[in-house]
Design a protein around this motif. Structure first.
Motif, short mmCIF file in Angstrom:
data_model
loop_
_atom_site.label_atom_id
_atom_site.label_comp_id
_atom_site.label_asym_id
_atom_site.label_seq_id
_atom_site.Cartn_x
_atom_site.Cartn_y
_atom_site.Cartn_z
N GLN A 215 55.35 29.37 42.19
CA GLN A 215 54.89 29.76 43.52
C GLN A 215 54.82 28.50 44.39
O GLN A 215 54.35 27.45 43.93
CB GLN A 215 53.50 30.38 43.46
N TRP B 46 46.42 27.33 44.04
CA TRP B 46 46.61 27.53 42.60
C TRP B 46 47.99 27.01 42.27
O TRP B 46 48.99 27.58 42.65
CB TRP B 46 46.50 29.01 42.24
N LYS C 32 38.44 26.72 31.89
CA LYS C 32 39.11 27.84 32.55
C LYS C 32 40.53 28.02 32.03
O LYS C 32 41.33 27.09 32.03
CB LYS C 32 39.12 27.59 34.06
N LEU D 235 42.55 36.65 41.75
CA LEU D 235 42.35 36.76 43.20
C LEU D 235 42.63 38.20 43.62
O LEU D 235 43.77 38.66 43.55
CB LEU D 235 43.30 35.80 43.93
N GLY E 76 45.78 39.58 41.78
CA GLY E 76 46.63 38.43 41.43
C GLY E 76 46.01 37.68 40.27
O GLY E 76 44.81 37.36 40.29
N ILE E 77 46.82 37.41 39.27
CA ILE E 77 46.30 36.80 38.04
C ILE E 77 47.15 35.60 37.64
O ILE E 77 48.38 35.68 37.60
CB ILE E 77 46.28 37.84 36.88
C1 BTN Z 1 41.12 31.48 41.25
O1 BTN Z 1 40.72 31.19 40.12
O2 BTN Z 1 40.69 30.88 42.25
C2 BTN Z 1 42.12 32.58 41.42
C3 BTN Z 1 43.51 32.13 41.06
C4 BTN Z 1 44.55 33.24 41.19
C5 BTN Z 1 45.94 32.73 40.95
C6 BTN Z 1 46.97 33.84 40.88
S1 BTN Z 1 48.54 33.25 40.37
C7 BTN Z 1 49.27 34.78 40.77
C8 BTN Z 1 48.63 35.24 42.06
N1 BTN Z 1 49.31 34.68 43.20
C9 BTN Z 1 48.53 33.83 43.90
O3 BTN Z 1 48.88 33.20 44.91
N2 BTN Z 1 47.31 33.76 43.33
C10 BTN Z 1 47.22 34.61 42.16
#
Ligand code: BTN
Length: 243
Positions: free
Chosen positions: A35, A46, A110, A115, A131-132
């Motif tokens: 990404q 992230w 972690k 999200l 979103g994971i």
């Molecule tokens: C956090 O811990 O702050 C949340 C992180 C979430 C990351 C994932 S990766 C796939 C999806 N696309 C993004 O831009 N964010 C989530």
């Protein structure tokens, strides 16, 4: 479940939001090898090295009340926790916890973040994007993350199959999420309590306080030093490290 695989995108959450507008079905998944603008919670970035980890977003078409959306984050956290725990030796499974509201930790570090972004139409939710990001194959983190982040490989499963992990997480999410948003946390509450990383820990909050679990509405219960029980419904909490 339909999986759309991408080499690179800005953010799989962007893909899922666009897909939602174009009529994509419930449980469509977008996953990418990298990404360019991966997002975390609280406006953080992230970032993840290309091809090492699991970056994906799931579209949920659930017409629930907006107030129920925070419960989705808890279900997702548990879905990831359970799938990651199954990859580790049975003796390590209990070290995999959910840190309210939705980080997944292994022995306090972690391993995954979540999200959740939702779209509201009138008084109801139109769709939810979950979103994971799961650290799977990364073995070396930048200095600022090295002491607070881990991955499936670092926890001893060097051969983890990212596709199988993605499918297990989405299956776990699908199993519980509709029930929870319509009927409440009851079905998963006991599992959430067992997985609660913060329980019993002193928190870094104004005036202090100790985490006393997650209530049936998904709020973090905090016992203040004067004995009063307060409930936190959103945000992020840190464990107190200083005495
Ligand atoms: C956090 O811990 O702050 C949340 C992180 C979430 C990351 C994932 S990766 C796939 C999806 N696309 C993004 O831009 N964010 C989530």
């Amino acid at each position: 479940m339909k999986i759309i695989r991408l080499v690179e995108t800005t953010s799989t959450n962007d893909e899922a939001k666009r897909g939602a507008k174009e009529g994509a079905a419930h449980l469509t998944v977008w996953t990418a090898e990298s990404q360019t603008s991966g997002r975390g919670r609280q406006g953080r970035a992230w970032s993840s090295p290309r091809g090492e980890n699991l970056l994906f977003s799931v579209l949920l078409r659930i017409a629930c009340l907006p107030a129920r959306v925070p419960l989705v984050a808890l279900v997702a956290g548990l879905a990831v926790r359970d799938a990651v725990a199954k990859l580790l030796p049975p003796s390590r499974a209990d070290d995999v916890k959910v840190k309210w509201p939705n980080d997944v930790l292994v022995s306090g570090k972690k391993i995954a973040g979540i999200l959740v972004e939702s779209s509201i139409q009138g008084t109801k939710v139109d769709h939810i994007v979950v979103g994971i990001g799961v650290n799977v194959l990364t073995r070396s983190f930048p200095d600022e993350l090295a002491s607070i982040a881990t991955s499936v490989s670092l926890e001893g499963r060097g051969d983890a199959d990212r596709d199988a992990l993605l499918e297990a997480i989405v299956e776990n999410l699908d199993h519980d999420v509709e029930h929870v948003v319509h009927k409440g946390l009851g079905l998963i509450h006991a599992r959430l309590e067992r997985a609660d990383y913060l329980r019993g820990k002193e928190l870094d909050l104004e005036g202090g306080g100790r985490a006393e679990g997650i209530d049936e509405d998904g709020r973090l219960m905090v016992r203040k030093p004067d004995g009063i029980l307060t409930r936190v419904s959103s945000g992020e909490v840190r464990i107190r490290t200083r005495p």
